[in-house]
Design an enzyme around this catalytic site. Structure first.
Site, PDB file in Angstrom:
ATOM      1  N   LYS A  34       0.816  -1.216   0.000  1.00 38.20           N
ATOM      2  CA  LYS A  34       0.000   0.000   0.000  1.00 38.20           C
ATOM      3  C   LYS A  34       0.854   1.273   0.000  1.00 38.20           C
ATOM      4  O   LYS A  34       0.568   2.223  -0.728  1.00 38.20           O
ATOM      5  CB  LYS A  34      -0.916  -0.031   1.236  1.00 38.20           C
TER       6      LYS A  34
ATOM      7  N   ARG B 218      12.309 -13.017  12.413  1.00 33.44           N
ATOM      8  CA  ARG B 218      11.883 -12.231  13.570  1.00 33.44           C
ATOM      9  C   ARG B 218      10.552 -12.749  14.080  1.00 33.44           C
ATOM     10  O   ARG B 218       9.742 -13.266  13.306  1.00 33.44           O
ATOM     11  CB  ARG B 218      11.736 -10.749  13.182  1.00 33.44           C
TER      12      ARG B 218
ATOM     13  N   ARG C 180      -9.185   4.028   9.679  1.00 35.99           N
ATOM     14  CA  ARG C 180      -9.127   2.626  10.090  1.00 35.99           C
ATOM     15  C   ARG C 180     -10.432   2.162  10.727  1.00 35.99           C
ATOM     16  O   ARG C 180     -10.622   0.975  10.954  1.00 35.99           O
ATOM     17  CB  ARG C 180      -7.996   2.401  11.099  1.00 35.99           C
TER      18      ARG C 180
ATOM     19  N   ARG D 162      10.408 -13.602   5.158  1.00 36.02           N
ATOM     20  CA  ARG D 162      11.439 -12.611   5.492  1.00 36.02           C
ATOM     21  C   ARG D 162      12.459 -13.200   6.474  1.00 36.02           C
ATOM     22  O   ARG D 162      12.115 -13.904   7.414  1.00 36.02           O
ATOM     23  CB  ARG D 162      10.802 -11.368   6.116  1.00 36.02           C
TER      24      ARG D 162
ATOM     25  N   ARG E 221      -2.458 -10.816  12.996  1.00 34.64           N
ATOM     26  CA  ARG E 221      -2.504  -9.455  12.439  1.00 34.64           C
ATOM     27  C   ARG E 221      -3.524  -9.367  11.312  1.00 34.64           C
ATOM     28  O   ARG E 221      -4.255  -8.388  11.190  1.00 34.64           O
ATOM     29  CB  ARG E 221      -1.125  -9.069  11.872  1.00 34.64           C
TER      30      ARG E 221
END
Ligand SMILES: [Zn+2]
Length: 223
Positions: free
Chosen positions: A19, A166, A94, A133, A177
């Protein structure tokens, strides 16, 4: 003489969905002002404006900065000359309350949200991007097992450190999330859809291809 009307765009999309990148490209292509409330907050705090000082108080107490305060910051920016041709709202609203507040701010200027662009990315695609990642705990370099692999598996190209995943990039953390994201975004999609100004774009493929979809959606706007 015809005067070009301003265009105000709300950009919606998931974490890891590109985004921010698309917001920058849209603002450049259509000469709009990029308005990220996160950046706006940091800027006001850094410059120690009256609103920034007030916001910092909330942040230091670990509290959310109230909608009205962020609204005042947005209004200040909307009155600026750069905002005259329109804005891309990135990461805002949001919530439905924020969407209503934004409508009120724009209405004061005789403007409205002209289009809500929704970059829709399947959860499985986001999971693949985000769980792939790998980070270097020594120098902070970030790699991706598919899209940006290190020359030697598990080893940092820059410093030879051992790459790790991580905690934020673990599948269970990302699934949570995404669950929160869907829960908070669904009402916004309904809000803009009911007003007939939601444009959905499939956020799969290259950034260039996604941008062309967004550009096409902008072209379909009634000016
Ligand atoms: Zn390193």
């Amino acid at each position: 003489m015809m005067v070009a009307r301003s265009v105000d765009v709300v950009l919606l999309g998931p974490p890891g969905g590109g985004k921010g990148t698309q917001a920058k490209r849209l603002t450049a292509a259509f000469e709009l002002l990029h308005l990220s409330t996160g950046d706006l907050l940091r800027d006001e705090v850094k410059r120690a404006t009256p609103l920034g000082v007030e916001a910092q108080g909330y942040m230091q107490r670990g509290e959310l900065v109230p909608d009205e305060l962020v609204g005042k910051m947005l209004m200040g920016r909307l009155h600026s000359q750069q905002a005259g041709s329109g804005c891309v709202f990135d990461g805002y609203p949001r919530t439905l309350a924020q969407a209503t507040l934004l409508d009120g701010l724009l209405a004061e200027l005789g403007r409205r949200v002209d289009v809500a662009l929704y970059i829709n990315v399947p959860d499985e695609e986001l999971l693949a991007r985000l769980t792939g990642r790998r980070s270097c705990p020594v120098c902070g370099a970030v790699f991706h097992v598919v899209h940006n692999p290190p020359r030697q598996e598990g080893i940092c190209d820059a410093c030879g450190g051992t790459l790790v995943q991580r905690a934020d990039d673990r599948e269970d953390v990302i699934r949570e999330r995404l669950r929160v994201y869907h829960e908070s975004t669904a009402p916004l999609l309904g809000f803009y859809r009911s007003r007939g100004n939601l444009a959905e774009v499939q956020g799969v493929g290259s950034p260039d291809a996604i941008f062309e979809e967004l550009r096409a959606a902008m072209g379909r706007l009634k000016r």
